[in-house]
Design a protein around this motif. Structure first.
Motif, PDB file in Angstrom:
ATOM      1  N   SER A   1       3.114  18.662  12.600  1.00  0.00           N
ATOM      2  CA  SER A   1       3.202  17.213  12.859  1.00  0.00           C
ATOM      3  C   SER A   1       2.955  16.443  11.570  1.00  0.00           C
ATOM      4  O   SER A   1       2.210  16.876  10.693  1.00  0.00           O
ATOM      5  CB  SER A   1       2.197  16.802  13.939  1.00  0.00           C
ATOM      6  N   HIS A   2       3.589  15.298  11.499  1.00  0.00           N
ATOM      7  CA  HIS A   2       3.472  14.469  10.300  1.00  0.00           C
ATOM      8  C   HIS A   2       2.132  13.744  10.227  1.00  0.00           C
ATOM      9  O   HIS A   2       1.442  13.577  11.239  1.00  0.00           O
ATOM     10  CB  HIS A   2       4.574  13.395  10.301  1.00  0.00           C
ATOM     11  N   SER A   3       1.823  13.284   9.043  1.00  0.00           N
ATOM     12  CA  SER A   3       0.763  12.295   8.852  1.00  0.00           C
ATOM     13  C   SER A   3       1.160  11.469   7.639  1.00  0.00           C
ATOM     14  O   SER A   3       2.248  11.668   7.068  1.00  0.00           O
ATOM     15  CB  SER A   3      -0.603  12.953   8.643  1.00  0.00           C
ATOM     16  N   LEU A   4       0.302  10.539   7.273  1.00  0.00           N
ATOM     17  CA  LEU A   4       0.555   9.711   6.097  1.00  0.00           C
ATOM     18  C   LEU A   4      -0.589   9.897   5.113  1.00  0.00           C
ATOM     19  O   LEU A   4      -1.746  10.047   5.516  1.00  0.00           O
ATOM     20  CB  LEU A   4       0.647   8.236   6.493  1.00  0.00           C
TER      21      LEU A   4
ATOM     22  N   MET B   1       0.847  -1.191   0.000  1.00  0.00           N
ATOM     23  CA  MET B   1       0.000   0.000   0.000  1.00  0.00           C
ATOM     24  C   MET B   1       0.891   1.253   0.000  1.00  0.00           C
ATOM     25  O   MET B   1       1.707   1.419   0.904  1.00  0.00           O
ATOM     26  CB  MET B   1      -0.857  -0.033   1.271  1.00  0.00           C
ATOM     27  N   PRO B   2       0.765   2.109  -1.005  1.00  0.00           N
ATOM     28  CA  PRO B   2       1.654   3.274  -1.081  1.00  0.00           C
ATOM     29  C   PRO B   2       1.282   4.326  -0.033  1.00  0.00           C
ATOM     30  O   PRO B   2       0.159   4.837  -0.023  1.00  0.00           O
ATOM     31  CB  PRO B   2       1.420   3.806  -2.503  1.00  0.00           C
ATOM     32  N   LEU B   3       2.229   4.631   0.863  1.00  0.00           N
ATOM     33  CA  LEU B   3       2.024   5.632   1.904  1.00  0.00           C
ATOM     34  C   LEU B   3       3.065   6.725   1.754  1.00  0.00           C
ATOM     35  O   LEU B   3       4.260   6.436   1.653  1.00  0.00           O
ATOM     36  CB  LEU B   3       2.158   5.005   3.305  1.00  0.00           C
ATOM     37  N   LYS B   4       2.593   7.966   1.747  1.00  0.00           N
ATOM     38  CA  LYS B   4       3.515   9.088   1.573  1.00  0.00           C
ATOM     39  C   LYS B   4       3.525   9.926   2.846  1.00  0.00           C
ATOM     40  O   LYS B   4       2.462  10.247   3.390  1.00  0.00           O
ATOM     41  CB  LYS B   4       3.020   9.921   0.391  1.00  0.00           C
ATOM     42  N   LEU B   5       4.718  10.264   3.319  1.00  0.00           N
ATOM     43  CA  LEU B   5       4.843  11.123   4.502  1.00  0.00           C
ATOM     44  C   LEU B   5       4.450  12.547   4.133  1.00  0.00           C
ATOM     45  O   LEU B   5       4.931  13.084   3.130  1.00  0.00           O
ATOM     46  CB  LEU B   5       6.291  11.085   4.993  1.00  0.00           C
ATOM     47  N   ILE B   6       3.574  13.152   4.949  1.00  0.00           N
ATOM     48  CA  ILE B   6       3.218  14.555   4.726  1.00  0.00           C
ATOM     49  C   ILE B   6       3.371  15.326   6.033  1.00  0.00           C
ATOM     50  O   ILE B   6       3.359  14.736   7.117  1.00  0.00           O
ATOM     51  CB  ILE B   6       1.764  14.732   4.201  1.00  0.00           C
ATOM     52  N   THR B   7       3.535  16.649   5.928  1.00  0.00           N
ATOM     53  CA  THR B   7       3.575  17.499   7.120  1.00  0.00           C
ATOM     54  C   THR B   7       2.289  18.307   7.162  1.00  0.00           C
ATOM     55  O   THR B   7       1.940  18.985   6.184  1.00  0.00           O
ATOM     56  CB  THR B   7       4.804  18.437   7.074  1.00  0.00           C
ATOM     57  N   THR B   8       1.567  18.220   8.290  1.00  0.00           N
ATOM     58  CA  THR B   8       0.286  18.929   8.410  1.00  0.00           C
ATOM     59  C   THR B   8       0.534  20.340   8.965  1.00  0.00           C
ATOM     60  O   THR B   8       1.661  20.686   9.343  1.00  0.00           O
ATOM     61  CB  THR B   8      -0.689  18.130   9.297  1.00  0.00           C
ATOM     62  N   ALA B   9      -0.544  21.133   9.031  1.00  0.00           N
ATOM     63  CA  ALA B   9      -0.395  22.571   9.307  1.00  0.00           C
ATOM     64  C   ALA B   9       0.185  22.893  10.683  1.00  0.00           C
ATOM     65  O   ALA B   9       0.716  23.991  10.879  1.00  0.00           O
ATOM     66  CB  ALA B   9      -1.746  23.263   9.139  1.00  0.00           C
ATOM     67  N   ASP B  10       0.093  21.965  11.641  1.00  0.00           N
ATOM     68  CA  ASP B  10       0.696  22.252  12.955  1.00  0.00           C
ATOM     69  C   ASP B  10       2.128  21.734  13.043  1.00  0.00           C
ATOM     70  O   ASP B  10       2.735  21.740  14.118  1.00  0.00           O
ATOM     71  CB  ASP B  10      -0.175  21.700  14.096  1.00  0.00           C
TER      72      ASP B  10
ATOM     73  N   GLU C   1      -3.504   5.296  -2.560  1.00  0.00           N
ATOM     74  CA  GLU C   1      -4.517   4.501  -3.244  1.00  0.00           C
ATOM     75  C   GLU C   1      -5.913   5.091  -3.001  1.00  0.00           C
ATOM     76  O   GLU C   1      -6.719   5.234  -3.925  1.00  0.00           O
ATOM     77  CB  GLU C   1      -4.462   3.081  -2.679  1.00  0.00           C
ATOM     78  N   LEU C   2      -6.190   5.444  -1.741  1.00  0.00           N
ATOM     79  CA  LEU C   2      -7.500   6.026  -1.387  1.00  0.00           C
ATOM     80  C   LEU C   2      -7.518   7.538  -1.552  1.00  0.00           C
ATOM     81  O   LEU C   2      -8.559   8.162  -1.475  1.00  0.00           O
ATOM     82  CB  LEU C   2      -7.836   5.725   0.084  1.00  0.00           C
ATOM     83  N   ASN C   3      -6.327   8.130  -1.715  1.00  0.00           N
ATOM     84  CA  ASN C   3      -6.170   9.588  -1.667  1.00  0.00           C
ATOM     85  C   ASN C   3      -6.771  10.136  -0.377  1.00  0.00           C
ATOM     86  O   ASN C   3      -7.598  11.042  -0.370  1.00  0.00           O
ATOM     87  CB  ASN C   3      -6.789  10.268  -2.901  1.00  0.00           C
ATOM     88  N   GLU C   4      -6.330   9.544   0.734  1.00  0.00           N
ATOM     89  CA  GLU C   4      -6.882   9.882   2.052  1.00  0.00           C
ATOM     90  C   GLU C   4      -5.733   9.954   3.066  1.00  0.00           C
ATOM     91  O   GLU C   4      -4.851   9.088   3.069  1.00  0.00           O
ATOM     92  CB  GLU C   4      -7.887   8.793   2.456  1.00  0.00           C
ATOM     93  N   THR C   5      -5.766  10.999   3.898  1.00  0.00           N
ATOM     94  CA  THR C   5      -4.710  11.129   4.914  1.00  0.00           C
ATOM     95  C   THR C   5      -5.136  10.454   6.214  1.00  0.00           C
ATOM     96  O   THR C   5      -6.328  10.287   6.492  1.00  0.00           O
ATOM     97  CB  THR C   5      -4.391  12.610   5.186  1.00  0.00           C
ATOM     98  N   TYR C   6      -4.156  10.091   7.032  1.00  0.00           N
ATOM     99  CA  TYR C   6      -4.424   9.427   8.313  1.00  0.00           C
ATOM    100  C   TYR C   6      -4.961  10.423   9.344  1.00  0.00           C
ATOM    101  O   TYR C   6      -5.494  10.010  10.369  1.00  0.00           O
ATOM    102  CB  TYR C   6      -3.147   8.768   8.835  1.00  0.00           C
TER     103      TYR C   6
END
Ligand SMILES: C[S@@+](CC[C@H](N)C(=O)[O-])C[C@H]1O[C@@H](n2cnc3c(N)ncnc32)[C@H](O)[C@@H]1O
Length: 225
Positions: free
Chosen positions: A12-15, A1-10, A19-24
């Motif tokens: 802190s990271h999320s993933l 399952m392809p998971l990409k590390l992202i940085t959210t506005a505060d 595939e779903l185009n959905e963040t954790y």
């Protein structure tokens, strides 16, 4: 399952599940969302009225382990015994969770690693006040005794991405797992969710959401259902 590390506005990271185009978590702030929805309006709220110890929490979607880390931190800071059961269909692999920036201190780093290294399918006392049971399964398949939990962190992917986790049957399954006075909390505030929770005889509140999100939902199981 392809998971990409992202940085959210505060910060802190999320993933991002590509595939779903959905963040954790909320892109407006992963840490802020977890603290607001699950810790403040779930855990802290439930502790504000008479409760059993250890407090039993059930999480739908262990994911990055952020909710678990914040709950473990709370348990140790407040000497509050917590028994935490979390299910996860697709565990995040070490090469991914090791990149997350949730541990602000060396102590939190140790705790975060303990949460992820804990074996599946067996209860573990991770710290003096926090016991963890991680189950690698789905909400559809998990089988747990009714009336077992004081708090449910319902942290599935959003209803438009994973509708099968938000059906009346799945919500009924969650409601049955709650003890009387138990609370179900989620970041979602969809009308259908609220109607279903009310139909399940839960006292359903719409509360202000975390930064960037208007509303969230908390539903409480009355003593007599
Ligand atoms: C919104 S994320 C959870 C975020 C998590 N609580 C955290 O703190 O990082 C949703 C999680 O549910 C998991 N999941 C997907 N399908 C599931 C299912 N059928 N049953 C239980 N969990 C599922 C996903 O793999 C993902 O980790």
């Amino acid at each position: 399952m392809p998971l990409k590390l992202i940085t959210t506005a505060d910060g802190s990271h999320s993933l991002l599940n590509e595939e779903l185009n959905e963040t954790y978590h909320s892109v407006h702030g992963a840490l802020q969302e977890s603290v607001h929805v699950f810790i403040a309006h779930g855990l802290v709220h439930r502790l504000s009225t008479p409760h059993e110890t250890p407090l039993a929490i059930f999480e739908v979607g262990f994911g990055t382990g952020l909710n678990a880390l914040l709950t473990l931190d709370f348990a140790e800071q407040h000497s509050q015994a917590i028994s935490y059961t979390s299910i996860e269909a697709f565990p995040v692999t070490a090469d991914v969770w090791q990149t997350l920036n949730y541990a602000a201190t060396p102590e939190q780093k140790v705790r975060f690693e303990m949460l992820h290294h804990a074996p599946w399918e067996t209860a573990q006392n991770l710290t003096p006040h926090f016991a963890l049971t991680k189950l690698q399964t789905t909400l559809q398949n998990v089988s747990l005794p009714p009336a077992s939990f004081d708090v449910i962190y319902f942290d599935a992917f959003a209803p438009n991405k994973q509708p099968e986790l938000w059906t009346f049957d799945m919500l009924q399954k969650a409601a049955r797992l709650l003890k009387p006075d138990g609370v179900f909390v989620t970041y979602c505030a969809k009308g259908q969710l609220k109607r279903d929770l009310k139909a399940l005889n839960l006292t359903t509140e719409t509360l202000p959401g975390p930064p960037g999100k208007k509303e969230m939902v908390r539903a409480t199981k009355p003593v007599q259902v």
